[in-house]
Design a protein around this motif. Structure first.
Motif, PDB file in Angstrom:
ATOM      1  N   UNK A 195     -44.130  10.706 -18.517  1.00  0.00           N
ATOM      2  CA  UNK A 195     -45.406  11.354 -18.788  1.00  0.00           C
ATOM      3  C   UNK A 195     -46.542  10.381 -19.005  1.00  0.00           C
ATOM      4  N   UNK A 196     -46.230   9.130 -19.302  1.00  0.00           N
ATOM      5  CA  UNK A 196     -47.286   8.140 -19.511  1.00  0.00           C
ATOM      6  C   UNK A 196     -47.419   7.191 -18.349  1.00  0.00           C
ATOM      7  N   UNK A 197     -47.037   7.664 -17.156  1.00  0.00           N
ATOM      8  CA  UNK A 197     -46.973   6.764 -16.001  1.00  0.00           C
ATOM      9  C   UNK A 197     -48.321   6.170 -15.641  1.00  0.00           C
ATOM     10  N   UNK A 198     -49.402   6.853 -15.952  1.00  0.00           N
ATOM     11  CA  UNK A 198     -50.727   6.309 -15.642  1.00  0.00           C
ATOM     12  C   UNK A 198     -51.267   5.429 -16.758  1.00  0.00           C
ATOM     13  N   UNK A 199     -50.465   5.235 -17.801  1.00  0.00           N
ATOM     14  CA  UNK A 199     -50.903   4.454 -18.960  1.00  0.00           C
ATOM     15  C   UNK A 199     -50.247   3.087 -18.936  1.00  0.00           C
ATOM     16  N   UNK A 200     -51.075   2.051 -19.039  1.00  0.00           N
ATOM     17  CA  UNK A 200     -50.575   0.686 -18.918  1.00  0.00           C
ATOM     18  C   UNK A 200     -49.566   0.319 -20.001  1.00  0.00           C
ATOM     19  N   UNK A 201     -49.609   0.992 -21.151  1.00  0.00           N
ATOM     20  CA  UNK A 201     -48.657   0.669 -22.215  1.00  0.00           C
ATOM     21  C   UNK A 201     -47.228   0.994 -21.801  1.00  0.00           C
ATOM     22  N   UNK A 202     -47.063   2.065 -21.029  1.00  0.00           N
ATOM     23  CA  UNK A 202     -45.726   2.511 -20.669  1.00  0.00           C
ATOM     24  C   UNK A 202     -45.287   2.011 -19.292  1.00  0.00           C
ATOM     25  N   UNK A 203     -46.241   1.867 -18.388  1.00  0.00           N
ATOM     26  CA  UNK A 203     -45.931   1.302 -17.064  1.00  0.00           C
ATOM     27  C   UNK A 203     -46.986   0.238 -16.776  1.00  0.00           C
ATOM     28  N   UNK A 204     -46.773  -0.988 -17.272  1.00  0.00           N
ATOM     29  CA  UNK A 204     -47.807  -2.027 -17.151  1.00  0.00           C
ATOM     30  C   UNK A 204     -48.074  -2.463 -15.716  1.00  0.00           C
ATOM     31  N   UNK A 205     -47.090  -2.330 -14.838  1.00  0.00           N
ATOM     32  CA  UNK A 205     -47.247  -2.742 -13.449  1.00  0.00           C
ATOM     33  C   UNK A 205     -47.393  -1.511 -12.579  1.00  0.00           C
ATOM     34  N   UNK A 206     -48.639  -1.146 -12.224  1.00  0.00           N
ATOM     35  CA  UNK A 206     -48.858   0.075 -11.462  1.00  0.00           C
ATOM     36  C   UNK A 206     -48.218   0.015 -10.077  1.00  0.00           C
ATOM     37  N   UNK A 207     -48.029  -1.189  -9.537  1.00  0.00           N
ATOM     38  CA  UNK A 207     -47.345  -1.296  -8.249  1.00  0.00           C
ATOM     39  C   UNK A 207     -45.906  -0.801  -8.353  1.00  0.00           C
ATOM     40  N   UNK A 208     -45.355  -0.856  -9.575  1.00  0.00           N
ATOM     41  CA  UNK A 208     -43.986  -0.391  -9.777  1.00  0.00           C
ATOM     42  C   UNK A 208     -43.895   0.993 -10.366  1.00  0.00           C
ATOM     43  N   UNK A 209     -45.023   1.749 -10.332  1.00  0.00           N
ATOM     44  CA  UNK A 209     -45.078   3.045 -11.009  1.00  0.00           C
ATOM     45  C   UNK A 209     -44.051   4.028 -10.447  1.00  0.00           C
ATOM     46  N   UNK A 210     -44.003   4.181  -9.131  1.00  0.00           N
ATOM     47  CA  UNK A 210     -43.082   5.153  -8.539  1.00  0.00           C
ATOM     48  C   UNK A 210     -41.643   4.781  -8.861  1.00  0.00           C
ATOM     49  N   UNK A 211     -41.331   3.498  -8.717  1.00  0.00           N
ATOM     50  CA  UNK A 211     -39.970   3.049  -9.031  1.00  0.00           C
ATOM     51  C   UNK A 211     -39.639   3.316 -10.489  1.00  0.00           C
ATOM     52  N   UNK A 212     -40.607   3.077 -11.390  1.00  0.00           N
ATOM     53  CA  UNK A 212     -40.367   3.287 -12.818  1.00  0.00           C
ATOM     54  C   UNK A 212     -40.078   4.751 -13.120  1.00  0.00           C
ATOM     55  N   UNK A 213     -40.848   5.665 -12.516  1.00  0.00           N
ATOM     56  CA  UNK A 213     -40.645   7.093 -12.759  1.00  0.00           C
ATOM     57  C   UNK A 213     -39.295   7.546 -12.216  1.00  0.00           C
ATOM     58  N   UNK A 214     -38.992   7.143 -10.984  1.00  0.00           N
ATOM     59  CA  UNK A 214     -37.725   7.552 -10.376  1.00  0.00           C
ATOM     60  C   UNK A 214     -36.534   6.960 -11.130  1.00  0.00           C
ATOM     61  N   UNK A 215     -36.686   5.732 -11.607  1.00  0.00           N
ATOM     62  CA  UNK A 215     -35.607   5.113 -12.385  1.00  0.00           C
ATOM     63  C   UNK A 215     -35.391   5.864 -13.692  1.00  0.00           C
ATOM     64  N   UNK A 216     -36.494   6.231 -14.366  1.00  0.00           N
ATOM     65  CA  UNK A 216     -36.365   7.002 -15.605  1.00  0.00           C
ATOM     66  C   UNK A 216     -35.675   8.330 -15.337  1.00  0.00           C
ATOM     67  N   UNK A 217     -36.046   8.996 -14.241  1.00  0.00           N
ATOM     68  CA  UNK A 217     -35.388  10.257 -13.891  1.00  0.00           C
ATOM     69  C   UNK A 217     -33.912  10.078 -13.619  1.00  0.00           C
ATOM     70  N   UNK A 218     -33.565   8.996 -12.908  1.00  0.00           N
ATOM     71  CA  UNK A 218     -32.153   8.736 -12.604  1.00  0.00           C
ATOM     72  C   UNK A 218     -31.359   8.422 -13.864  1.00  0.00           C
ATOM     73  N   UNK A 219     -31.947   7.659 -14.777  1.00  0.00           N
ATOM     74  CA  UNK A 219     -31.253   7.305 -16.022  1.00  0.00           C
ATOM     75  C   UNK A 219     -31.002   8.540 -16.886  1.00  0.00           C
ATOM     76  N   UNK A 220     -31.998   9.407 -16.989  1.00  0.00           N
ATOM     77  CA  UNK A 220     -31.817  10.629 -17.780  1.00  0.00           C
ATOM     78  C   UNK A 220     -30.821  11.568 -17.120  1.00  0.00           C
ATOM     79  N   UNK A 221     -30.799  11.588 -15.794  1.00  0.00           N
ATOM     80  CA  UNK A 221     -29.814  12.411 -15.074  1.00  0.00           C
ATOM     81  C   UNK A 221     -28.404  11.915 -15.348  1.00  0.00           C
ATOM     82  N   UNK A 222     -28.211  10.600 -15.324  1.00  0.00           N
ATOM     83  CA  UNK A 222     -26.881  10.044 -15.620  1.00  0.00           C
ATOM     84  C   UNK A 222     -26.451  10.381 -17.046  1.00  0.00           C
ATOM     85  N   UNK A 223     -27.372  10.269 -17.976  1.00  0.00           N
ATOM     86  CA  UNK A 223     -27.053  10.614 -19.364  1.00  0.00           C
ATOM     87  C   UNK A 223     -26.634  12.082 -19.462  1.00  0.00           C
ATOM     88  N   UNK A 224     -27.387  12.976 -18.789  1.00  0.00           N
ATOM     89  CA  UNK A 224     -27.071  14.396 -18.861  1.00  0.00           C
ATOM     90  C   UNK A 224     -25.735  14.692 -18.197  1.00  0.00           C
TER      91      UNK A 224
END
Length: 438
Positions: A195-224
């Motif tokens: 939810x904070x993907x547009x905020x530099x505190x949570x995703x400091x490298x905007x070039x890696x934004x999509x990867x960061x979001x998809x990785x977070x989704x994959x990690x939460x899916x594995x946990x579930x």
């Protein structure tokens, strides 16, 4: 105001990415002082229905497209749109960004579906939101709120967002889903990325934004997946156990549906509740007379106070719908395929509906806010749970840290979608933990 129009621009005239502090679709609009935002929303409500242009991202973000949307700023048309899912679709996304199909694997839950698929999934997950299931959470909510205040009460100050407001809904969502306490910090971090993907505190490298979001989704899916594996055939009373073992009309949730629902709960149940609790402290600090009214008769005032908190906080700024056919809103033609952004925050300040809408009134009645969305099939499934958490958290705070107050301005989340607060300094008179005095 930049680009006030009743006609969407052609593709050729649509601008590339430029931070526009006058376009509510852009995060730059929401990075300003809240008084500026309120003034601009008031102006928007006074004007005809307005189309705001989108923007294209470049470089690593070039796959994200924001075509532009009609920003619906008034209360009545939001009710109309919400009641017409056959015309205004959720299935093409709930933000104004058109994302790649990869996102659907993790983020395509019931809020991004139309009937009949939406109705099928809602019937299945509703099995976990019965009055009996929610009543079982009461002890957990009370105990967690008490524990959270115990953790800060001797300090005299705290970051109210990270130390208080974020902790209760995170723990309750995890308890609800049977996620062990050892994973709470991990879940918190991943939900911040989403939810904070547009905020530099949570995703400091905007070039890696999509990867960061998809990785977070994959990690939460594995946990579930891990949690679900442990619940198959069990008689536990957490929501995951109910959902993996429940059948409605012979159907069960798939693992992908269960994981995306868990991510939805983190977004809708965790982030939004934490922001309601956070904004509440700001308004209670700025309106000490309203704090006294509530504190003097907490239970009698609690229900209306919670509704007023949700109204004025409006933790989800907007939701998108997409027109499935040519139609009209307030007499303005909306063409098939165009987006409308229902701005709940603005509608909850509509002068034609709410007397003195910027005033914080814990006894406000009536209060027909759209803080949980408008009427219709997508009204928030967890509204009762959110109300309960806000009420219990403030019962504990006002009883034990009665002089707690916000200090200075909140540090706002950089987001056009979530009306969020990242950090808020608070101070209070230190006291002893309940455990130490019991």
């Amino acid at each position: 105001m930049t680009t006030v129009t009743t006609e969407p621009p052609t593709a050729e005239s649509a601008p590339m990415v430029r931070p526009d502090p006058h376009n509510p679709l852009h995060t730059a609009f929401w990075r300003r002082h809240r008084s500026e935002i309120e003034a601009e929303l008031q102006k928007l409500r006074s004007e005809p229905l307005t189309f705001f242009p989108g923007f294209d991202f470049t470089g690593a973000l070039s796959s994200i497209h924001t075509p532009g949307a009609w920003v619906v700023a008034r209360h009545a048309p939001i009710l109309e749109i919400s009641r017409k899912p056959e015309i205004f679709s959720s299935a093409r996304g709930v933000t104004v960004n058109d994302l790649t199909p990869e996102f659907n694997e993790y983020f395509n839950s019931i809020i991004t579906m139309d009937d009949p698929r939406h109705a099928r999934l809602r019937r299945l997950v509703s099995a976990g939101f019965t009055p009996r299931m929610l009543a079982q959470l009461d002890d957990s909510i009370n105990g967690q709120a008490r524990m959270i205040v115990d953790e800060i009460c001797e300090r005299g100050s705290c970051d109210f967002v990270t130390d208080v407001a974020a902790r209760l809904p995170l723990r309750i969502v995890c308890d609800l889903m049977g996620v062990p306490a050892s994973h709470h910090d991990f879940v918190f971090d991943q939900s911040n990325v989403i939810l904070g993907a547009a905020d530099e505190e949570y995703v400091p490298d905007l070039d890696g934004l999509i990867t960061a979001i998809l990785t977070a989704g994959a990690e939460l899916t594995r946990l579930m997946d891990d949690v679900a594996d442990s619940k198959i055939g069990s008689n536990d009373d957490d929501l995951t156990s109910v959902l993996v073992n429940a059948e409605v009309d012979g159907e069960r949730l798939t693992r992908a549906e269960l994981a995306s629902f868990f991510i939805l709960l983190l977004v809708a149940g965790n982030e939004t509740t934490r922001n309601s609790i956070s904004w509440a402290l700001i308004y209670l600090t700025e309106h000490p007379d309203q704090r006294r009214v509530w504190a003097d008769d907490f239970e009698a005032v609690a229900d209306s106070a919670v509704e007023e908190i949700v109204r004025i906080a409006s933790p989800v700024t907007y939701m998108r719908r997409t027109a499935l056919c040519d139609t009209t809103i307030e007499g303005v033609k909306i063409s098939e395929g165009e987006m409308v952004a229902m701005n709940y925050l603005s509608a909850n300040r509509d002068e034609s509906v709410f007397d003195d809408p910027l005033a914080f009134d814990v006894r406000r009645d009536p209060n027909p806010h759209v803080g949980f969305g408008g009427p219709g099939p997508h009204f928030c499934l967890g509204a009762h749970l959110a109300r309960r958490q806000i009420k219990v958290m403030y019962r504990e705070l006002l009883a034990r840290l009665g002089d707690i107050e916000a200090l200075g301005e909140p540090e706002l989340l950089s987001s056009a979608f979530i009306h969020g607060i990242k950090h808020l300094h608070a101070a209070f008179t230190p006291s002893k933990p309940v455990a130490a005095t019991a």
